[in-house]
Scaffold this active site. Structure first.
Site, PDB file in Angstrom:
ATOM      1  N   GLU A   1       0.887  -1.185   0.000  1.00 41.62           N
ATOM      2  CA  GLU A   1       0.000   0.000   0.000  1.00 41.62           C
ATOM      3  C   GLU A   1       0.907   1.211   0.000  1.00 41.62           C
ATOM      4  O   GLU A   1       1.372   1.646   1.046  1.00 41.62           O
ATOM      5  CB  GLU A   1      -0.879  -0.004   1.261  1.00 41.62           C
ATOM      6  CG  GLU A   1      -1.846  -1.160   1.353  1.00 41.62           C
ATOM      7  CD  GLU A   1      -3.047  -1.002   0.421  1.00 41.62           C
ATOM      8  OE1 GLU A   1      -3.200   0.060  -0.215  1.00 41.62           O
ATOM      9  OE2 GLU A   1      -3.826  -1.961   0.329  1.00 41.62           O
TER      10      GLU A   1
ATOM     11  N   CYS B   1      -2.112   9.340   2.016  1.00 37.57           N
ATOM     12  CA  CYS B   1      -1.800   8.741   0.712  1.00 37.57           C
ATOM     13  C   CYS B   1      -2.863   9.146  -0.305  1.00 37.57           C
ATOM     14  O   CYS B   1      -2.598   9.201  -1.495  1.00 37.57           O
ATOM     15  CB  CYS B   1      -1.732   7.223   0.837  1.00 37.57           C
ATOM     16  SG  CYS B   1      -3.160   6.527   1.656  1.00 37.57           S
TER      17      CYS B   1
END
Ligand code: NAD
Length: 506
Positions: free
Chosen positions: A263, A297
């Site tokens: 991720e 993110c």
């Protein structure tokens, strides 16, 4: 320490870095790391770093516990996660405040992150009764075929500083109901969040009679980190962080034919067409670009607006940015806290300088606030008629690049030109535009939204992204499969031995 919530969480001034599920181990290195709050740069604690020898000791416990935990019925494993969710609820305010203090996001976002951890516990409880396999019809008479899912083993979890609790919870809650045990290596920028959680875990799992399912080692990348990613005894490494880290981790794990769940970074864009509801655009974009000081993110980094409305929208946003209250994230009314450290401030300044060099116009912000302790910057909007190369880099700071577009297909192509493919959004009231954006020829990201910004996903969907974001999926939907191994079983309940594909033999 002058923060009551640290005491309420049982945190002492000096904490150990190795936790095997039955409390801290006395670490063997003597090396320590001081933890500073980005709010004013003061020390809030010290952690004794775990060595590779400490890691070995914790791993031995996790391996031993796996032998028992894998055979506990999944719904009973779910029951322990239900209790963990309750314990997190009890400590939501303190844990949220600790996130604000150690990482710098505002209180509401800190508590929101704890809520995300609670939500994934709830999800995992239900999941513990739904680890479904398929059955299929065999081509052979009196044969039955089905798939089942078994736990993988001890898994390694490596997390980034910006979601110091939620990302662990996404992994830990699912992995636990799947029957895995685990070792968590948190970021050295936010070790206290990890230790506070581990203390809660120790109590809940200890009382339930299953200590050692979840363990933690706080150590260096060169020591514990490198050992973990190269360790064959960890069948899965789930790693969250920068693309740079993901390439290192992915390569090391692949070299031993292990599994990785990556991720990684994002460079997320919002596209706005002339039919869009500009109030929604405004709210979605300001939250996406300024929230968590641009350190998500999924933060919105690029805003691409249909030309006739672009400049006016940019100017409206710039005026709103001027009113954003910046300061101590624990103070009410503050909308933006500090960046994590001084390196982050320097990267912010370098990105703004590059943007100007490349022809960008700073509409607001662009400066660090060096008149106070801590690591504060002003939220920044850079306008440019053409795309700027710097806007294709992920700078972990509140910089929003705004550009106009004339043709939607060019805007989508521009959006997809980023190396990463995490989150994307289109604001429109045009059905054709919306469906086109969500079609195979539209956004290439793992997350594609209509009339919602790029940031703030719910736990129910699978979370993750394509290309250099790493391809992993965590959290909801069928993300649990990453934490299990699939087994295809065929049972012959007849008296003959027919072979598949009609092969004759003997
Ligand atoms: P980082 O890459 O610096 O560190 C992430 C983690 O990796 C830390 O625990 C670090 O100690 C560890 N690490 C680094 N090198 C390692 C090595 N060689 N071996 C083992 N471990 C190693 O990232 P960061 O600055 O903490 O976080 C910000 C980045 O994370 C951004 O790029 C952001 O987009 C990304 N992120 C992605 C997601 C997602 O779900 N896609 C979520 C949060 C953050």
């Amino acid at each position: 320490m002058s923060y009551a919530f640290l005491t309420a969480l049982g945190l002492s001034d000096i904490e150990e870095g190795a936790w095997n599920g039955s409390g801290p181990l006395a670490t063997t290195s003597g090396e320590t790391v001081d933890v500073y709050t980005p709010t004013d740069g003061s020390r809030i604690g010290t952690v004794r770093l775990a060595t590779v020898a400490d890691y070995e000791s914790v791993l031995a416990t996790a391996q031993e516990r796996f032998k028992a935990w894998r055979s506990v019925p999944a719904p009973q494993r779910g029951e322990v996660i239900r209790l963990l969710g309750l314990a997190l609820r009890e400590h939501k305010a303190e844990l949220g405040a600790l996130i604000s203090l150690e990482m710098g996001k505002i209180r509401s976002e800190g508590e929101g992150e704890v809520q995300e951890a609670i939500d994934i516990c709830d999800f995992a409880v239900g999941l513990s009764r739904q680890l479904y396999g398929l059955t299929m019809h065999s081509e052979r008479a009196s044969h039955r075929m089905y798939e089942q899912w078994h736990p993988l083993g001890v898994i390694g979890i490596i997390t980034a500083f910006n979601f110091p609790m939620a990302v662990w919870a996404w992994n830990a809650a699912l992995a636990a109901v799947c029957g895995d045990t685990m070792i968590w290596k948190p970021s050295l920028k936010t070790p206290l969040c990890a230790i506070a959680l581990q203390k809660i875990v120790d109590r809940v799992f200890g009382e339930a009679g299953h200590p050692g399912v979840m363990t933690t080692v706080v150590g260096t990348d060169a020591g514990v980190g490198t050992t973990m990613i190269n360790d064959k005894r960890l069948p899965l490494i789930s790693a969250t962080g920068s693309c740079r880290m993901g390439k290192l981790v992915g390569t090391a794990v692949a070299a031993r034919l292990g599994r990785s769940l990556l991720e990684l970074g994002g460079n997320n864009a919002i596209i706005v067409d002339a039919t869009a509801d500009l109030d929604l655009v405004f709210r979605g974009t300001v939250f996406g670009a300024v929230g968590t000081a641009g350190q998500r993110c999924t933060s919105t980094r690029r805003l691409m607006v249909e030309r006739p409305i672009a400049r006016a929208l940019a100017e409206r946003m710039a005026r709103a940015y001027e009113t954003v209250r910046i300061g101590d994230p624990l103070e009410s009314g503050v909308l933006m806290g500090p960046l994590i450290d001084d390196d982050a401030v320097r990267m912010f300044e370098a990105a703004v300088a590059s943007a100007v060099e490349q022809g960008g116009e700073v509409l607001t912000g662009g400066v660090a606030l060096r008149d106070r302790p801590g690591h504060y910057v002003r939220p920044t909007i850079v306008w440019s008629d053409k795309r700027l190369p710097i806007s294709f880099e992920e700078t972990f700071a509140p910089i929003l690049y705004i550009t106009p577009w004339d043709r939607l297909e060019d805007a989508i192509a521009d959006q997809n030109d980023a190396d990463q493919g995490l989150s994307s959004a289109l604001f429109t009231n045009n059905l054709r535009h919306a469906e086109g954006f969500l079609s195979a020829a539209g956004s290439d990201c793992g997350i594609a939204n209509i009339n919602i910004g790029t940031s703030g996903a719910e736990i129910g969907g699978a979370f993750g992204g394509e290309k250099e974001t790493g391809g992993g999926r965590e959290s909801g939907s069928d993300a649990w499969r990453a934490y299990m191994r699939r087994q295809t079983c065929t049972i012959n309940y007849g008296t003959q031995m027919p072979l598949a594909q009609g092969v004759e033999f003997l």
